[in-house]
Structure formats: C-alpha cells, structure tokens
Design a protein around this motif. Structure first.
Motif, PDB file in Angstrom:
ATOM      1  N   ALA A  21      28.286  -5.451  -3.028  1.00 52.29           N
ATOM      2  CA  ALA A  21      28.948  -4.630  -2.005  1.00 52.29           C
ATOM      3  C   ALA A  21      29.040  -5.353  -0.658  1.00 52.29           C
ATOM      4  N   MET A  22      28.053  -6.175  -0.344  1.00 48.48           N
ATOM      5  CA  MET A  22      28.061  -6.905   0.924  1.00 48.48           C
ATOM      6  C   MET A  22      28.868  -8.202   0.831  1.00 48.48           C
ATOM      7  N   GLY A  23      29.214  -8.606  -0.399  1.00 48.96           N
ATOM      8  CA  GLY A  23      29.964  -9.839  -0.576  1.00 48.96           C
ATOM      9  C   GLY A  23      29.123 -11.078  -0.302  1.00 48.96           C
ATOM     10  N   VAL A  24      27.837 -10.993  -0.680  1.00 50.75           N
ATOM     11  CA  VAL A  24      26.921 -12.116  -0.464  1.00 50.75           C
ATOM     12  C   VAL A  24      26.263 -12.491  -1.785  1.00 50.75           C
ATOM     13  N   ALA A  25      25.606 -13.642  -1.814  1.00 50.16           N
ATOM     14  CA  ALA A  25      24.879 -14.079  -3.002  1.00 50.16           C
ATOM     15  C   ALA A  25      23.594 -13.270  -3.147  1.00 50.16           C
ATOM     16  N   HIS A  26      23.110 -13.191  -4.365  1.00 49.03           N
ATOM     17  CA  HIS A  26      21.884 -12.450  -4.665  1.00 49.03           C
ATOM     18  C   HIS A  26      20.719 -12.885  -3.761  1.00 49.03           C
ATOM     19  N   PRO A  27      20.480 -14.192  -3.567  1.00 52.78           N
ATOM     20  CA  PRO A  27      19.368 -14.602  -2.689  1.00 52.78           C
ATOM     21  C   PRO A  27      19.545 -14.139  -1.237  1.00 52.78           C
ATOM     22  N   THR A  28      20.780 -14.069  -0.780  1.00 53.16           N
ATOM     23  CA  THR A  28      21.035 -13.599   0.586  1.00 53.16           C
ATOM     24  C   THR A  28      20.660 -12.128   0.714  1.00 53.16           C
ATOM     25  N   ALA A  29      21.050 -11.336  -0.278  1.00 52.41           N
ATOM     26  CA  ALA A  29      20.698  -9.909  -0.265  1.00 52.41           C
ATOM     27  C   ALA A  29      19.189  -9.736  -0.375  1.00 52.41           C
ATOM     28  N   THR A  30      18.549 -10.546  -1.199  1.00 56.91           N
ATOM     29  CA  THR A  30      17.087 -10.476  -1.354  1.00 56.91           C
ATOM     30  C   THR A  30      16.402 -10.780  -0.026  1.00 56.91           C
ATOM     31  N   LYS A  31      16.888 -11.786   0.668  1.00 60.47           N
ATOM     32  CA  LYS A  31      16.329 -12.153   1.978  1.00 60.47           C
ATOM     33  C   LYS A  31      16.518 -11.008   2.980  1.00 60.47           C
ATOM     34  N   ALA A  32      17.697 -10.394   2.988  1.00 63.21           N
ATOM     35  CA  ALA A  32      17.965  -9.292   3.913  1.00 63.21           C
ATOM     36  C   ALA A  32      17.059  -8.092   3.604  1.00 63.21           C
ATOM     37  N   VAL A  33      16.886  -7.800   2.330  1.00 59.54           N
ATOM     38  CA  VAL A  33      16.010  -6.687   1.946  1.00 59.54           C
ATOM     39  C   VAL A  33      14.574  -7.007   2.344  1.00 59.54           C
ATOM     40  N   GLY A  34      14.174  -8.258   2.213  1.00 62.58           N
ATOM     41  CA  GLY A  34      12.845  -8.668   2.660  1.00 62.58           C
ATOM     42  C   GLY A  34      12.660  -8.412   4.147  1.00 62.58           C
ATOM     43  N   ARG A  35      13.685  -8.678   4.915  1.00 61.39           N
ATOM     44  CA  ARG A  35      13.626  -8.400   6.355  1.00 61.39           C
ATOM     45  C   ARG A  35      13.540  -6.894   6.613  1.00 61.39           C
ATOM     46  N   LEU A  36      14.309  -6.109   5.865  1.00 62.64           N
ATOM     47  CA  LEU A  36      14.231  -4.648   6.001  1.00 62.64           C
ATOM     48  C   LEU A  36      12.810  -4.173   5.723  1.00 62.64           C
ATOM     49  N   LYS A  37      12.190  -4.741   4.704  1.00 67.99           N
ATOM     50  CA  LYS A  37      10.823  -4.362   4.352  1.00 67.99           C
ATOM     51  C   LYS A  37       9.852  -4.748   5.473  1.00 67.99           C
ATOM     52  N   ARG A  38       9.985  -5.949   6.017  1.00 69.91           N
ATOM     53  CA  ARG A  38       9.110  -6.387   7.118  1.00 69.91           C
ATOM     54  C   ARG A  38       9.277  -5.513   8.347  1.00 69.91           C
ATOM     55  N   GLU A  39      10.487  -5.014   8.575  1.00 70.47           N
ATOM     56  CA  GLU A  39      10.776  -4.164   9.732  1.00 70.47           C
ATOM     57  C   GLU A  39      10.382  -2.706   9.485  1.00 70.47           C
ATOM     58  N   GLY A  40       9.915  -2.414   8.270  1.00 70.97           N
ATOM     59  CA  GLY A  40       9.496  -1.051   7.948  1.00 70.97           C
ATOM     60  C   GLY A  40      10.650  -0.108   7.651  1.00 70.97           C
TER      61      GLY A  40
END
Length: 142
Positions: A52-71
């Motif tokens: 949906a974001m038009g990005v590679a799987h690792p990019t989405a994984t990295k973004a979700v990791g940031r969401l998790k770190r930010e709570g």
C-alpha cells in the motif's frame, strides 16, 4: 547580536522545524494506513503495508520498527501490526485532518483526484489555527 545573526537563527529554526515535521509525516502516514488496513481486512501485515505504501518489505519493516520504538504500534510474530492507543489517536487525528482539507479543496472546486492527492500533502503541514478556519469556512458555505 547583529540582524544577520538573528536572521540566521530564524532561518535555522524554520529548517529544523521542517525536518522534524517531515519525520513525523512518515509516522502519521503509516499509522493512518495501518488503521485503514485493520478496519478493512481485520489486520495489517507488513506485506500489505509495504504494498500500500509502494515500498519494499524491508522499508516497511524499518518503519514499523520506528512506530514500535515511538510507542505507536506493536506486533507479534506471525501476526499483524497493531496500533497502541497513542497510535490509534494519531491515525484518527490524521484522518480527520485529511477529511477537512479534502472537503475544503472540493468546496473550492478542485477536481476530486487532484484534491485527494493535494490533501495528502497539506494535511501534514497545516496548523490547527488554519484547520479551524477551514472548518468555519465550510460551515458558512453549507
């Protein structure tokens, strides 16, 4: 302090604010998308987020990791991504902002496709004061 120094500090402050806002735009877009996926399909998987974001799987994984770190999000192995209360609140706020900006653009006669694209960018950068003015304008014109 000279006028040039004051101008330089003001300019640096504006650029710093713009960089900070760009960083938060990514978080806002991802929380909004995750909320939409959960609403539509019952889950938000990394694969679906990436598509949906038009990005590679690792990019989405990295973004979700940031969401998790930010709570803002949580995830479990072999399960989807879930928003925390804070993440859900961010997603709702952004959907409301998007809807208000979109409604204003449509009321001004902007074609729907252009209004949708423009609202996606404007919603992240418009102040609360301006949003209130948009809302007042729309109420008066309806």
């Amino acid at each position: 302090m000279s006028a040039d120094d004051k101008d330089g500090e003001a300019s640096a402050g504006r650029f710093s604010k713009a960089r900070s806002e760009r960083a938060s735009v990514l978080l806002e877009d991802y929380t909004e998308l995750i909320a939409e996926l959960i609403e539509e399909t019952g889950e938000a998987r990394i694969t679906d987020i990436a598509r949906a974001m038009g990005v590679a799987h690792p990019t989405a994984t990295k973004a979700v990791g940031r969401l998790k770190r930010e709570g803002l999000a949580t995830s479990r192995p072999y399960r989807g991504v879930f928003l925390t209360e804070e993440g859900d609140a961010m997603a709702k706020k952004n959907r409301e902002r998007h809807r208000l900006v979109l409604d204003l653009l449509l009321a001004l006669g902007v074609p729907e496709e252009s209004a949708e694209l423009d609202a996606e960018g404007i919603e992240h950068h418009v102040s609360e004061e301006t949003l209130k003015a948009f809302s007042c304008f729309l109420k008066k014109s309806s």
